[in-house]
Write a protein that holds these residues in place. Structure first.
Motif, PDB file in Angstrom:
ATOM      1  N   VAL A 174     -43.834 -80.499 -15.473  1.00  0.00           N
ATOM      2  CA  VAL A 174     -44.821 -80.559 -14.391  1.00  0.00           C
ATOM      3  C   VAL A 174     -44.203 -81.118 -13.118  1.00  0.00           C
ATOM      4  N   ALA A 175     -43.363 -82.136 -13.238  1.00  0.00           N
ATOM      5  CA  ALA A 175     -42.717 -82.691 -12.041  1.00  0.00           C
ATOM      6  C   ALA A 175     -41.924 -81.624 -11.305  1.00  0.00           C
ATOM      7  N   SER A 176     -41.163 -80.832 -12.045  1.00  0.00           N
ATOM      8  CA  SER A 176     -40.384 -79.766 -11.429  1.00  0.00           C
ATOM      9  C   SER A 176     -41.291 -78.733 -10.777  1.00  0.00           C
ATOM     10  N   ALA A 177     -42.335 -78.344 -11.490  1.00  0.00           N
ATOM     11  CA  ALA A 177     -43.258 -77.337 -10.962  1.00  0.00           C
ATOM     12  C   ALA A 177     -43.977 -77.831  -9.708  1.00  0.00           C
ATOM     13  N   LEU A 178     -44.450 -79.072  -9.718  1.00  0.00           N
ATOM     14  CA  LEU A 178     -45.209 -79.581  -8.575  1.00  0.00           C
ATOM     15  C   LEU A 178     -44.348 -79.695  -7.323  1.00  0.00           C
ATOM     16  N   LEU A 179     -43.069 -80.004  -7.496  1.00  0.00           N
ATOM     17  CA  LEU A 179     -42.198 -80.059  -6.329  1.00  0.00           C
ATOM     18  C   LEU A 179     -42.105 -78.690  -5.664  1.00  0.00           C
ATOM     19  N   GLU A 180     -42.001 -77.642  -6.461  1.00  0.00           N
ATOM     20  CA  GLU A 180     -42.001 -76.309  -5.874  1.00  0.00           C
ATOM     21  C   GLU A 180     -43.373 -75.956  -5.305  1.00  0.00           C
ATOM     22  N   LEU A 181     -44.405 -76.222  -6.079  1.00  0.00           N
ATOM     23  CA  LEU A 181     -45.762 -75.868  -5.657  1.00  0.00           C
ATOM     24  C   LEU A 181     -46.148 -76.581  -4.360  1.00  0.00           C
TER      25      LEU A 181
END
Length: 408
Positions: A324-331
């Motif tokens: 989730v941390a990786s995804a939220l940085l992109e999002l």
């Protein structure tokens, strides 16, 4: 709906508290370079450990996990049914990107090469995306090695054979059709769409793009409850394509929110929006992310299932937090500035917790992180160091570092 014993309000309070401790751009408050240097040191420990085993390094044996009671990696053979075999090569590629050390690149190339034979085999299941895009995908991104591009294209074409046009999704586990009573699609499969999208614009058949969009649309329609929490498995009639039921395989029960399943959804739909720029996917992924964030415990690392009645004594799943941390940085770069700052702050809070003494393996093990949960119902990899947690952790750190560099 049963087992909705949410930790009411805790997540929202902690989100505010974390944000209140920071002002302005929170990425400046967390030292991604320190965390990446720690990862590099652990990578080198792992390489040393592998070299010291009988016979030296076997490049067909990939680090998989370290049990809570153990101190050394359990390694698994590269085979078509070992879904985690691509993560260690992927970690090496990220470490090479950070260090620019040719010795790390050489190791990345050798471990990646051991997966090549899979690109000539029919897809055993949906995990071909995990296997090949984490390894060959990162390798191609950094080296532009033409043989890597060809390997990805072969893998994407093989994966596309699992697509059922009547259903509109890829079959995740061909071996489990009878067990589930039909065409099964698991939430994890959302991650494998990235390889199809990539292949469609890098020399592969354009049908791969259409398959990925169909899979995302069908999953969006049937794989989620009205509150945007997800089932782990959606079952469809193989012949008619009709939705039959939503169930779990690795979660607490059929109506619970399995943490890593929701994490796969957040990451997967972020990628789908990136590749399609369709507003429906951006709107949807925010709803899926928000319900996850609203119910996190106070350190931003979820329990393995949000509805386990044993909370707060249930195991955590650091791997879900990494995804989730990786995804939220992109999002955070796709949404409004206000929403983007909220997602970025949440991601940094996750990385801060994961980088603390509570979650770092430190000197005790050569992995990056402790406290992940693989398959709780099967009593497998509980409270362990797991290779895919490390993969998404270093990916998130690299994303945060690059975001900071872009602003400077």
């Amino acid at each position: 709906m049963k087992t909705r014993n949410w930790l009411i309000g805790i997540g929202l309070v902690c989100l505010t508290a974390c944000a209140d401790t920071k002002s302005g751009d929170v990425s400046g408050r967390f030292d991604a370079d320190e965390a990446l240097a720690y990862c590099d040191a652990q990578v080198r420990r792992t390489l040393d450990e592998l070299a010291q085993r009988d016979g030296g390094v076997d490049y067909t044996m990939m680090p998989r996990n370290i049990a809570d009671s153990a101190s050394h990696w359990y390694c698994s053979k590269v085979t078509k049914d070992e879904w985690c075999a691509g993560f260690w090569p992927g970690i090496l590629w990220y470490d090479y990107e950070y260090t620019n050390d040719p010795a790390i690149r050489q190791e990345a190339e050798k471990f990646t090469a051991s997966l090549e034979y899979l690109t000539y085999e029919p897809a055993y299941d949906h995990d071909l995306g995990f296997l090949m895009f984490c390894s060959y995908g990162n390798g191609y991104r950094l080296t532009r090695n033409e043989s890597y591009r060809q390997a990805i294209l072969r893998s994407a074409e093989a994966l596309s054979a699992l697509f059922n046009p009547k259903v509109g999704t890829m079959l995740s586990w061909p071996r489990n059709v009878a067990m589930f009573g039909g065409h099964n699609t698991i939430m994890d499969n959302m991650i494998n769409l990235e390889m199809l999208f990539w292949a469609a614009k890098n020399g592969g058949d354009k049908k791969l793009y259409d398959m990925a969009v169909s899979h995302a649309d069908t999953t969006m329609k049937y794989h989620f409850r009205p509150d945007y929490t997800s089932y782990h498995v959606a079952v469809y009639d193989t012949l008619t394509g009709e939705f039959v039921k939503g169930v779990t395989h690795q979660g607490y029960d059929d109506n619970s929110m399995w943490a890593r399943g929701q994490a796969w959804a957040i990451y997967g739909y972020t990628v789908v929006y990136r590749e399609t720029k369709e507003p429906r996917f951006l709107d949807f992924v925010q709803k899926v992310a928000d319900v996850y964030l609203e119910h996190l415990p106070d350190d931003y690392v979820p329990y393995w299932d949000f509805n386990d009645p044993a909370i707060p004594y249930a195991p955590r799943d650091a791997s879900a937090a990494c995804v989730v941390a990786s995804a939220l940085l992109e999002l955070s770069g796709y949404v409004s500035p206000e929403k983007g700052q909220e997602y970025k702050k949440a991601a940094v809070c996750m990385l801060e917790s994961l980088s603390s003494d509570k979650y770092r393996s430190g000197k005790s093990k050569p992995a990056f992180l402790l406290h992940s949960t693989g398959n709780y119902p099967s009593h497998s990899e509980i409270d362990a160091a797991i290779i895919y947690a490390d993969y998404y952790y270093i990916e998130a750190l690299m994303r945060l570092k690059q975001m900071k560099q872009m602003k400077s």
